[in-house]
Scaffold this active site. Structure first.
Site, short mmCIF file in Angstrom:
data_model
loop_
_atom_site.label_atom_id
_atom_site.label_comp_id
_atom_site.label_asym_id
_atom_site.label_seq_id
_atom_site.Cartn_x
_atom_site.Cartn_y
_atom_site.Cartn_z
N HIS A 61 0.82 -1.21 0.00
CA HIS A 61 0.00 0.00 0.00
C HIS A 61 0.86 1.26 0.00
O HIS A 61 1.96 1.28 0.55
CB HIS A 61 -0.91 0.02 1.23
CG HIS A 61 -1.81 -1.15 1.32
ND1 HIS A 61 -2.27 -1.65 2.51
CD2 HIS A 61 -2.36 -1.95 0.36
CE1 HIS A 61 -3.06 -2.69 2.29
NE2 HIS A 61 -3.12 -2.89 0.99
N LYS A 70 5.80 5.98 7.56
CA LYS A 70 5.23 5.09 8.58
C LYS A 70 6.32 4.52 9.47
O LYS A 70 7.32 3.99 8.98
CB LYS A 70 4.49 3.92 7.94
CG LYS A 70 3.30 4.31 7.09
CD LYS A 70 2.69 3.11 6.40
CE LYS A 70 1.54 3.52 5.49
NZ LYS A 70 1.01 2.37 4.75
N TYR A 130 1.03 1.30 13.53
CA TYR A 130 1.61 2.24 12.57
C TYR A 130 1.52 3.64 13.15
O TYR A 130 0.46 4.05 13.59
CB TYR A 130 0.79 2.34 11.29
CG TYR A 130 0.32 1.14 10.57
CD1 TYR A 130 0.69 0.98 9.23
CD2 TYR A 130 -0.54 0.21 11.13
CE1 TYR A 130 0.21 -0.09 8.49
CE2 TYR A 130 -1.01 -0.86 10.40
CZ TYR A 130 -0.64 -1.01 9.08
OH TYR A 130 -1.10 -2.05 8.35
N ASP A 166 -6.24 -6.11 -2.54
CA ASP A 166 -4.83 -6.48 -2.68
C ASP A 166 -4.63 -7.55 -3.74
O ASP A 166 -3.65 -7.54 -4.48
CB ASP A 166 -4.26 -6.95 -1.34
CG ASP A 166 -4.11 -5.80 -0.35
OD1 ASP A 166 -4.19 -4.62 -0.77
OD2 ASP A 166 -3.93 -6.07 0.85
#
Length: 185
Positions: A61, A70, A130, A166
């Protein structure tokens, strides 16, 4: 705290100091001053948490625009975590690096803006955190096929559990150039 460089410049493994005894342990998962001194950003605007079972693969992603850096780590369980350079014009375009993150090794991975990110759960379950430098923007989200043969990620399993999104993601070569971040040295 120890910071380890990976083969992709800017992608860093962070090994926080852990203070333990027979009662358990204590560690800082983030300290603005300490992380800024190590070259990581000092401002995060959103924290995310995901829970997944063995074999779940989330990724690859990214967001563009509104790119997200991140800082990721595992609170419980174990994952194989991956960053892929998807910045147009980067000398590392299409290259990846991966690391095992777990509640046992307490490592963190810094994934800078301009990289796609994904992970697969190796333990029975995993609780994955995250810290993000930009808020989630549904209109800016994108995905790259998890098993794109041109990237060649050496995932530690062959048949992961994927979301429909995905599973249907395009290979990196199929992402329109305007949807990819641009490298700036």
């Amino acid at each position: 705290m120890r910071v380890v460089e990976t083969p992709l410049p800017g992608v860093l493994i962070v090994e926080p100091d852990v203070f333990g005894d027979e009662r358990g342990f204590f560690m800082e998962t983030w300290s603005r001053r300490r992380y800024e001194e190590a070259g990581l950003p000092g401002v995060f605007v959103q924290d995310n948490l995901s829970f997944s079972r063995r074999g779940v693969l989330r990724g690859l992603h990214y967001q563009n625009p509104d790119q997200q850096g991140k800082l990721v780590y595992v609170l419980a369980g174990e994952v194989f975590d991956v960053a892929v350079d998807i910045r147009r014009g980067s000398p590392y375009f299409g290259r990846w690096t991966g690391v095992v993150l777990s509640s046992e090794n307490r490592r963190q991975l810094w994934v800078p803006e301009g990289f796609a990110h994904g992970f697969v759960v190796l333990s029975e379950t995993a609780l994955f955190a995250y810290k993000c430098t930009a808020p989630y923007n549904r209109e800016a989200e994108g995905s790259v096929l998890w098993n794109d043969p041109e990237i060649g990620i050496d995932w530690p399993l062959e048949d992961p559990i994927l979301s429909e999104k995905d599973a249907a993601a395009p290979p990196l070569s199929g992402v329109p150039a305007g949807r990819l971040p641009v490298y700036s040295p």
